[in-house]
Design a protein around this motif. Sequence first.
Motif, PDB file in Angstrom:
ATOM      1  N   LYS A   1      -0.071  12.226  -4.849  1.00 33.62           N
ATOM      2  CA  LYS A   1      -1.392  13.800  -6.143  1.00 33.62           C
ATOM      3  C   LYS A   1      -0.692  15.104  -5.828  1.00 33.62           C
ATOM      4  O   LYS A   1      -1.365  15.762  -4.403  1.00 33.62           O
ATOM      5  CB  LYS A   1      -2.990  13.300  -6.148  1.00 33.62           C
ATOM      6  CG  LYS A   1      -2.535  11.829  -6.929  1.00 33.62           C
ATOM      7  CD  LYS A   1      -4.623  11.969  -7.098  1.00 33.62           C
ATOM      8  CE  LYS A   1      -4.503  10.183  -7.333  1.00 33.62           C
ATOM      9  NZ  LYS A   1      -6.224  10.146  -7.737  1.00 33.62           N
TER      10      LYS A   1
ATOM     11  N   GLN B   1       0.615  -0.914  -0.153  1.00 38.32           N
ATOM     12  CA  GLN B   1       0.414   0.074   0.285  1.00 38.32           C
ATOM     13  C   GLN B   1       0.769   1.258  -0.100  1.00 38.32           C
ATOM     14  O   GLN B   1      -0.061   2.072  -0.427  1.00 38.32           O
ATOM     15  CB  GLN B   1      -0.776  -0.075   1.105  1.00 38.32           C
ATOM     16  CG  GLN B   1      -2.154  -1.176   1.357  1.00 38.32           C
ATOM     17  CD  GLN B   1      -2.811  -0.453   0.366  1.00 38.32           C
ATOM     18  OE1 GLN B   1      -3.730   0.406  -0.005  1.00 38.32           O
ATOM     19  NE2 GLN B   1      -2.700  -1.611  -0.734  1.00 38.32           N
TER      20      GLN B   1
ATOM     21  N   LEU C   1       1.121   2.689  -3.961  1.00 37.09           N
ATOM     22  CA  LEU C   1      -0.173   3.635  -3.845  1.00 37.09           C
ATOM     23  C   LEU C   1       0.098   4.963  -3.068  1.00 37.09           C
ATOM     24  O   LEU C   1      -0.567   6.089  -2.918  1.00 37.09           O
ATOM     25  CB  LEU C   1      -1.367   3.013  -3.425  1.00 37.09           C
ATOM     26  CG  LEU C   1      -2.809   1.481  -3.754  1.00 37.09           C
ATOM     27  CD1 LEU C   1      -3.590   1.374  -3.023  1.00 37.09           C
ATOM     28  CD2 LEU C   1      -2.438   1.294  -5.252  1.00 37.09           C
ATOM     29  N   GLY C   2       1.008   5.110  -2.292  1.00 41.71           N
ATOM     30  CA  GLY C   2       1.695   5.960  -1.798  1.00 41.71           C
ATOM     31  C   GLY C   2       0.157   6.737  -0.506  1.00 41.71           C
ATOM     32  O   GLY C   2       0.222   6.910  -0.662  1.00 41.71           O
ATOM     33  N   ALA C   3       0.048   5.003   0.166  1.00 43.10           N
ATOM     34  CA  ALA C   3      -0.864   5.810   0.706  1.00 43.10           C
ATOM     35  C   ALA C   3       0.127   6.635   2.267  1.00 43.10           C
ATOM     36  O   ALA C   3       0.970   6.324   2.780  1.00 43.10           O
ATOM     37  CB  ALA C   3      -1.297   4.115   1.559  1.00 43.10           C
TER      38      ALA C   3
ATOM     39  N   THR D   1      -3.970   6.462   6.723  1.00 48.74           N
ATOM     40  CA  THR D   1      -3.585   5.425   6.313  1.00 48.74           C
ATOM     41  C   THR D   1      -3.013   3.878   6.449  1.00 48.74           C
ATOM     42  O   THR D   1      -4.337   3.017   7.329  1.00 48.74           O
ATOM     43  CB  THR D   1      -3.815   5.476   4.570  1.00 48.74           C
ATOM     44  OG1 THR D   1      -4.076   6.765   4.530  1.00 48.74           O
ATOM     45  CG2 THR D   1      -5.055   4.343   4.396  1.00 48.74           C
TER      46      THR D   1
ATOM     47  N   LYS E   1      -3.354  13.224  -1.281  1.00 48.87           N
ATOM     48  CA  LYS E   1      -3.224  12.071  -1.186  1.00 48.87           C
ATOM     49  C   LYS E   1      -2.653  11.169  -2.308  1.00 48.87           C
ATOM     50  O   LYS E   1      -3.121  11.447  -2.931  1.00 48.87           O
ATOM     51  CB  LYS E   1      -4.310  11.733  -0.621  1.00 48.87           C
ATOM     52  CG  LYS E   1      -5.538  11.735   1.053  1.00 48.87           C
ATOM     53  CD  LYS E   1      -6.749  11.255   1.066  1.00 48.87           C
ATOM     54  CE  LYS E   1      -6.804  10.982   2.143  1.00 48.87           C
ATOM     55  NZ  LYS E   1      -8.294  10.896   2.463  1.00 48.87           N
ATOM     56  N   GLY E   2      -1.942   9.901  -1.829  1.00 52.52           N
ATOM     57  CA  GLY E   2      -1.334   9.263  -2.863  1.00 52.52           C
ATOM     58  C   GLY E   2      -0.223   9.410  -3.701  1.00 52.52           C
ATOM     59  O   GLY E   2       0.061   9.289  -4.693  1.00 52.52           O
TER      60      GLY E   2
END
Length: 314
Positions: A169, A6, A10-12, A16, A166-167
């Motif tokens: 972005k 993760q 996904l760059g959690a 998270t 988040k992620g």
Amino acid sequence: MFLEAQAAELGAATNTLLAYGRDLKDFDAWLAQRSLEFDAVKRAHVEEYLVYCDAQGLARSTRARRLSAVKQLYRFAFEEGLRSDNPALQISGPGQEKRLPKVLSIEEVDHLLEAARDHGRNQADRARNACLMELLYATGMRVSELVGLPVMAARGDPRLLLILGKGGKERMVPLSPDARDALATWITIRDATEEAKLARKQQASRFLFPSRGKEGHLTRHRFYLLIKEIAMAGGVDPSKVTPHTLRHAFATHLLAGGADLRAIQTMLGHADVATTEIYTHVLEARLSQLVLDHHPLSDTATRKASGKISSDGQ
């Protein structure tokens, strides 16, 4: 393995990953009581676990989040070839309660911003507090994005602020003149403090809001307490004020002023416009209440005018 994937793929965010870890530890403890391992879980076990969570009195949102964590875990196991199926795939969760977010009025936000300028033990604290509140309301940032801002993103009197969301972005959010002024004042004071640290051969911070803690920047928890103090100083009910209510105020006030919903979605960093649409419902609710309270044909307004009920509804 799941948590590492993760984070890497996904760059959690850290929060998270911590939430996934807490939820899966609870599921693991429940399995241990029944002498079960993760790889032996069947659909009936997941359903039984959800019944257990309900019996514990957990909120619907908590139960939905725990099921989501279990589903994500087994989807990962299936994709990695560790299992031939996902036992939680077809289980429907309890769903999320549709609650409208609390929103502060423009007047209340003004009180908060004014109180922030005067709240603090010294000039540096007051400048930092003013900058925090102005940036939060001007951009609608998440609190983790705000406290973790690198100072390089804020140099040069920027008209636009680059935010890492988040992620991983990135998004650009415009700054108001008041926010730019507060930012310029704080950076001047902050840089002087950091230069003094360098003179003492100490390492300077890369964050806009440095702290001596292990994270290197002001923590979410400390800012949460700080905003409560500012609310009290500004005469605003502290129970209504959190970092997230300033984010809600940013979006709702923009929408009330005629801003495009897609533009607000971009500035908030929402992946889906459906998430942003909740602010249209908030605005509708506020407008409906205004009509009930002030329209001459409204029963509520008539009763208030006649003195049969007080302004607080009694």
